[in-house]
Design a protein around this motif. Structure first.
Motif, mmCIF file in Angstrom:
data_model
loop_
_atom_site.group_PDB
_atom_site.id
_atom_site.type_symbol
_atom_site.label_atom_id
_atom_site.label_comp_id
_atom_site.label_asym_id
_atom_site.label_seq_id
_atom_site.Cartn_x
_atom_site.Cartn_y
_atom_site.Cartn_z
ATOM 1 N N GLU A 64 0.844 -1.181 0.000
ATOM 2 C CA GLU A 64 0.000 0.000 0.000
ATOM 3 C C GLU A 64 0.883 1.236 0.000
ATOM 4 O OE1 GLU A 64 -2.781 -0.128 3.202
ATOM 5 O OE2 GLU A 64 -3.370 -2.183 2.744
ATOM 6 N N GLU A 65 0.435 2.266 -0.689
ATOM 7 C CA GLU A 65 1.202 3.516 -0.766
ATOM 8 C C GLU A 65 1.462 4.080 0.634
ATOM 9 O OE1 GLU A 65 2.762 4.829 -3.379
ATOM 10 O OE2 GLU A 65 2.083 3.051 -4.449
ATOM 11 N N GLU A 66 0.505 3.878 1.536
ATOM 12 C CA GLU A 66 0.664 4.352 2.913
ATOM 13 C C GLU A 66 1.880 3.711 3.586
ATOM 14 O OE1 GLU A 66 -2.412 3.904 6.154
ATOM 15 O OE2 GLU A 66 -3.545 4.998 4.602
ATOM 16 N N TYR A 67 2.021 2.403 3.414
ATOM 17 C CA TYR A 67 3.161 1.678 3.996
ATOM 18 C C TYR A 67 4.463 2.174 3.389
ATOM 19 C CZ TYR A 67 6.547 -1.954 4.949
ATOM 20 O OH TYR A 67 7.689 -2.619 5.326
ATOM 21 N N LEU A 68 4.496 2.319 2.070
ATOM 22 C CA LEU A 68 5.708 2.774 1.397
ATOM 23 C C LEU A 68 6.085 4.177 1.843
ATOM 24 C CD1 LEU A 68 5.140 1.407 -2.205
ATOM 25 C CD2 LEU A 68 6.769 0.584 -0.500
ATOM 26 N N GLU A 69 5.096 5.024 2.037
ATOM 27 C CA GLU A 69 5.376 6.389 2.494
ATOM 28 C C GLU A 69 5.939 6.374 3.922
ATOM 29 O OE1 GLU A 69 6.111 10.254 2.208
ATOM 30 O OE2 GLU A 69 5.491 8.959 0.566
ATOM 31 N N ARG A 70 5.377 5.534 4.805
ATOM 32 C CA ARG A 70 5.923 5.416 6.173
ATOM 33 C C ARG A 70 7.346 4.896 6.136
ATOM 34 N NH1 ARG A 70 1.116 2.793 7.624
ATOM 35 N NH2 ARG A 70 2.272 0.874 7.937
ATOM 36 N N PHE A 71 7.612 3.908 5.287
ATOM 37 C CA PHE A 71 8.951 3.341 5.133
ATOM 38 C C PHE A 71 9.912 4.411 4.614
ATOM 39 C CE2 PHE A 71 12.083 1.163 2.463
ATOM 40 C CZ PHE A 71 12.678 0.371 3.428
ATOM 41 N N ARG A 72 9.461 5.179 3.637
ATOM 42 C CA ARG A 72 10.276 6.266 3.080
ATOM 43 C C ARG A 72 10.607 7.296 4.156
ATOM 44 N NH1 ARG A 72 8.406 10.283 -1.773
ATOM 45 N NH2 ARG A 72 10.466 11.108 -2.210
ATOM 46 N N GLU A 73 9.615 7.691 4.934
ATOM 47 C CA GLU A 73 9.836 8.658 6.007
ATOM 48 C C GLU A 73 10.792 8.102 7.061
ATOM 49 O OE1 GLU A 73 5.972 9.762 7.464
ATOM 50 O OE2 GLU A 73 5.433 10.724 5.561
ATOM 51 N N MET A 74 10.662 6.822 7.365
ATOM 52 C CA MET A 74 11.547 6.186 8.342
ATOM 53 C C MET A 74 12.997 6.229 7.869
ATOM 54 S SD MET A 74 11.522 2.236 9.672
ATOM 55 C CE MET A 74 12.225 1.635 8.147
ATOM 56 N N ASN A 75 13.243 5.903 6.599
ATOM 57 C CA ASN A 75 14.601 5.940 6.057
ATOM 58 C C ASN A 75 15.144 7.365 6.005
ATOM 59 O OD1 ASN A 75 15.223 3.268 5.752
ATOM 60 N ND2 ASN A 75 14.663 3.162 3.605
ATOM 61 N N LEU A 76 14.284 8.324 5.686
ATOM 62 C CA LEU A 76 14.721 9.724 5.678
ATOM 63 C C LEU A 76 15.143 10.161 7.073
ATOM 64 C CD1 LEU A 76 12.272 11.621 3.289
ATOM 65 C CD2 LEU A 76 14.757 11.689 3.229
ATOM 66 N N GLU A 77 14.327 9.816 8.051
ATOM 67 C CA GLU A 77 14.613 10.225 9.423
ATOM 68 C C GLU A 77 15.823 9.494 10.000
ATOM 69 O OE1 GLU A 77 12.408 9.840 13.690
ATOM 70 O OE2 GLU A 77 11.174 10.453 11.976
ATOM 71 N N ALA A 78 15.894 8.188 9.814
ATOM 72 C CA ALA A 78 16.962 7.394 10.439
ATOM 73 C C ALA A 78 18.298 7.534 9.713
ATOM 74 C CB ALA A 78 16.550 5.920 10.493
ATOM 75 N N TYR A 79 18.267 7.582 8.373
ATOM 76 C CA TYR A 79 19.516 7.525 7.609
ATOM 77 C C TYR A 79 19.722 8.685 6.642
ATOM 78 C CZ TYR A 79 19.147 2.718 9.233
ATOM 79 O OH TYR A 79 19.007 1.594 10.006
ATOM 80 N N GLY A 80 18.715 9.518 6.455
ATOM 81 C CA GLY A 80 18.837 10.641 5.535
ATOM 82 C C GLY A 80 18.732 10.270 4.069
ATOM 83 N N VAL A 81 18.263 9.052 3.769
ATOM 84 C CA VAL A 81 18.132 8.607 2.383
ATOM 85 C C VAL A 81 16.666 8.652 1.949
ATOM 86 C CG1 VAL A 81 20.200 7.172 2.362
ATOM 87 C CG2 VAL A 81 18.046 6.164 3.074
#
Length: 167
Positions: A64-81
């Motif tokens: 789901e796009e919602e899951y992918l967006e949460r995953f994307r935000e998590m990677n941005l916050e944790a690793y800056g990617v």
């Protein structure tokens, strides 16, 4: 052994099936006797699922796009990617030493063909390497086991310039 490769790709996730299949084929068949390399593709409309002699990889296309967006935000916050594609990689334990080298070659090809961010984590979500804004960074804070497979010689297979840093 499980690894997770997160990639920032501008292509539709469905197009990744052909890209990964071709990269695996090139990494295996061009270097090995064709009879030693087995590649299977069980992809369908919901997932990309490709396995070979050394590892399998999967991309869930039905996320789901919602899951992918949460995953994307998590990677941005944790690793800056900034990533939007999650690739799960599972190695066959008895052939890890060879499979790891093949995976590094595939990651090198991804780095060259795609300029998006990327991060590779092992099963403990420990970042081994990441590319952010075009710069490839290798984690220099590794334990003995990870140091064994993240040698300079092995990393040379990426065929991409990098710098070592604590991630």
């Amino acid at each position: 052994m499980d690894f997770r490769l997160s990639i920032g790709f501008d292509l539709p996730r469905e197009a990744l099936r052909n890209i990964f299949y071709d990269m695996i084929r090139d990494a295996l068949i061009l270097e090995l006797n064709i009879y030693e390399a087995e590649i299977s593709d069980w992809s369908d409309a919901q997932q990309v699922s490709i396995s070979c002699t050394y590892f399998s990889l999967g991309i869930d296309l039905d996320e789901e796009e919602e899951y992918l967006e949460r995953f994307r935000e998590m990677n941005l916050e944790a690793y800056g990617v900034d990533t939007n594609v999650l690739v799960n990689i599972q190695f066959i334990t008895r052939t890890f030493d060879i499979g790891w080298l093949k995976l590094l070659k595939i990651i090198g090809k991804i780095l060259i063909m795609n300029d998006g961010d990327l991060i590779l984590e092992d099963d403990s979500t420990y970042p081994l390497l990441k590319r952010i804004k075009g710069s490839l960074l290798i984690n220099s804070n590794l334990d003995d086991y990870r140091t064994w497979y993240m040698t300079k010689e092995n990393l040379g297979l990426l065929n991409y310039p990098y710098e070592e840093r604590i991630l």
